[in-house]
Design a protein around this motif. Structure first.
Motif, mmCIF file in Angstrom:
data_model
loop_
_atom_site.group_PDB
_atom_site.id
_atom_site.type_symbol
_atom_site.label_atom_id
_atom_site.label_comp_id
_atom_site.label_asym_id
_atom_site.label_seq_id
_atom_site.Cartn_x
_atom_site.Cartn_y
_atom_site.Cartn_z
ATOM 1 N N GLY A 164 0.792 -1.222 0.000
ATOM 2 C CA GLY A 164 0.000 0.000 0.000
ATOM 3 C C GLY A 164 0.822 1.269 0.000
ATOM 4 N N ILE A 165 2.075 1.174 -0.439
ATOM 5 C CA ILE A 165 2.978 2.328 -0.451
ATOM 6 C C ILE A 165 3.218 2.761 -1.893
ATOM 7 N N THR A 166 2.999 4.020 -2.190
ATOM 8 C CA THR A 166 3.292 4.546 -3.522
ATOM 9 C C THR A 166 4.614 5.302 -3.494
ATOM 10 N N VAL A 167 5.321 5.238 -4.626
ATOM 11 C CA VAL A 167 6.618 5.910 -4.750
ATOM 12 C C VAL A 167 6.646 6.624 -6.096
ATOM 13 N N ASN A 168 6.772 7.937 -6.067
ATOM 14 C CA ASN A 168 6.731 8.727 -7.294
ATOM 15 C C ASN A 168 7.801 9.813 -7.297
ATOM 16 N N VAL A 169 8.002 10.385 -8.473
ATOM 17 C CA VAL A 169 9.000 11.435 -8.675
ATOM 18 C C VAL A 169 8.316 12.672 -9.230
ATOM 19 N N VAL A 170 8.659 13.830 -8.688
ATOM 20 C CA VAL A 170 8.240 15.115 -9.251
ATOM 21 C C VAL A 170 9.480 15.777 -9.828
ATOM 22 N N ALA A 171 9.388 16.216 -11.091
ATOM 23 C CA ALA A 171 10.536 16.792 -11.785
ATOM 24 C C ALA A 171 10.246 18.241 -12.166
ATOM 25 N N PRO A 172 10.697 19.197 -11.359
ATOM 26 C CA PRO A 172 10.481 20.606 -11.695
ATOM 27 C C PRO A 172 11.340 21.052 -12.865
ATOM 28 N N GLY A 173 10.834 22.050 -13.585
ATOM 29 C CA GLY A 173 11.622 22.714 -14.612
ATOM 30 C C GLY A 173 12.231 23.978 -14.037
ATOM 31 N N LEU A 174 12.102 25.093 -14.751
ATOM 32 C CA LEU A 174 12.636 26.360 -14.269
ATOM 33 C C LEU A 174 11.664 26.947 -13.247
ATOM 34 N N ILE A 175 12.020 26.820 -11.982
ATOM 35 C CA ILE A 175 11.193 27.294 -10.875
ATOM 36 C C ILE A 175 11.933 28.434 -10.185
ATOM 37 N N GLU A 176 11.195 29.472 -9.804
ATOM 38 C CA GLU A 176 11.825 30.623 -9.164
ATOM 39 C C GLU A 176 12.207 30.295 -7.717
ATOM 40 N N THR A 177 13.488 29.997 -7.534
ATOM 41 C CA THR A 177 14.054 29.720 -6.214
ATOM 42 C C THR A 177 15.395 30.435 -6.106
ATOM 43 N N ASP A 178 15.987 30.396 -4.915
ATOM 44 C CA ASP A 178 17.317 30.986 -4.744
ATOM 45 C C ASP A 178 18.321 30.327 -5.682
ATOM 46 N N MET A 179 18.168 29.021 -5.886
ATOM 47 C CA MET A 179 19.094 28.300 -6.757
ATOM 48 C C MET A 179 18.955 28.744 -8.207
ATOM 49 N N SER A 180 17.724 28.873 -8.686
ATOM 50 C CA SER A 180 17.521 29.226 -10.093
ATOM 51 C C SER A 180 17.888 30.679 -10.374
ATOM 52 N N ARG A 181 17.824 31.518 -9.351
ATOM 53 C CA ARG A 181 18.162 32.929 -9.558
ATOM 54 C C ARG A 181 19.651 33.144 -9.794
ATOM 55 N N LYS A 182 20.442 32.116 -9.554
ATOM 56 C CA LYS A 182 21.889 32.228 -9.764
ATOM 57 C C LYS A 182 22.297 31.947 -11.204
ATOM 58 N N ILE A 183 21.379 31.424 -12.023
ATOM 59 C CA ILE A 183 21.746 31.119 -13.399
ATOM 60 C C ILE A 183 21.865 32.406 -14.206
ATOM 61 N N THR A 184 22.628 32.347 -15.264
ATOM 62 C CA THR A 184 22.871 33.542 -16.072
ATOM 63 C C THR A 184 21.630 33.911 -16.875
ATOM 64 N N ASP A 185 21.573 35.174 -17.286
ATOM 65 C CA ASP A 185 20.455 35.625 -18.120
ATOM 66 C C ASP A 185 20.401 34.837 -19.426
#
Length: 236
Positions: A164-185
């Motif tokens: 009764g246990i499910t296991v799944n993956v969520v794969a974000p694209g370009l999401i506005e986070t501190d990490m993504s804000r470091k990428i170049t224009d």
């Protein structure tokens, strides 16, 4: 749905914090792990944990179990980046990213699984990235660690489904986070060009996907990868 005990690793900021807040708003008891700064939300139960250290993870689980009960929903979100082109990437940069992002997910899932198996109910959601599908120059370590999560999840879906246990993956694209804000224009423009919706997403977009997979509505979904990417990687 029935209130559950939830653990979100790396839940003190960005996607992890948004997921933790969304699940808390549904009435769940939510613990979050952190390494540096505690989450800015006193409705969450913070525990310090290092994803590369099994003893640290075990200690975090012991605190959560004592205060909130056994973890019934696990969102493995904690991750790091150490970007560099292959010829400039040190072995430690590669190993540390894989150890945190992939091996850390293994350690947290392995610790949660026995209680879920005994209860014959559980939800495991692994936070990957669309870079696992399309790759990115300078992110061989990160892409490899995130791609590994899908194989891990699909294998666990077979192992744990009968309980009764499910296991799944969520794969974000370009999401506005501190990490993504470091990428170049330039890199941002390139990503938006190959995103059919033509815009970046929010951490709340990812949280809603996790909410679905972690709840009763996602009870018949397992071994799946759900892109939250505006179409980035479509057909990849």
């Amino acid at each position: 749905m029935t209130p559950r005990t939830v653990l979100v690793t790396g839940g003190n900021r960005g996607i992890g914090l948004a997921v933790a807040r969304a699940l808390r708003s549904d009435g769940h008891r939510v613990a979050v792990t952190y390494r540096g700064v505690e989450p800015p939300d006193d409705r969450l139960f913070p525990v310090r944990a290092e994803m590369t250290d099994a003893a640290s993870i075990d200690a975090a689980y012991a605190r959560i179990e004592a205060e909130l009960g056994a973890v019934e929903v696990l969102v493995a979100n904690a991750g790091i980046t150490r970007d560099a082109l292959l010829l400039r990437m040190g072995e430690k940069d590669f190993v540390d990213v894989v150890d945190t992002n992939l091996n850390g997910a293994f350690r947290t899932v392995r610790r949660a699984a026995p209680r879920m198996i005994r209860a014959r109910w559980g939800r495991i959601v692994l936070i990957s990235s669309m870079v696992s599908a399309y790759g990115a120059a300078g992110q061989a370590n990160y892409a490899a660690s995130k791609a590994g999560l899908l194989g891990f999840a699909r294998s666990l879906a077979w192992e744990l489904g009968s309980r009764g246990i499910t296991v799944n993956v969520v794969a974000p694209g370009l999401i506005e986070t501190d990490m993504s804000r470091k990428i170049t224009d330039r890199r941002r423009a390139e990503l938006l060009r190959i995103t059919p919706l033509g815009r970046s997403g929010s951490v709340e977009d990812v949280a809603e996907a996790v909410r679905y997979l972690a709840g009763d509505s996602g009870r018949y979904v397992t071994g799946a990868m759900l892109p939250v990417s505006g179409g980035l990687g479509l057909g990849g």
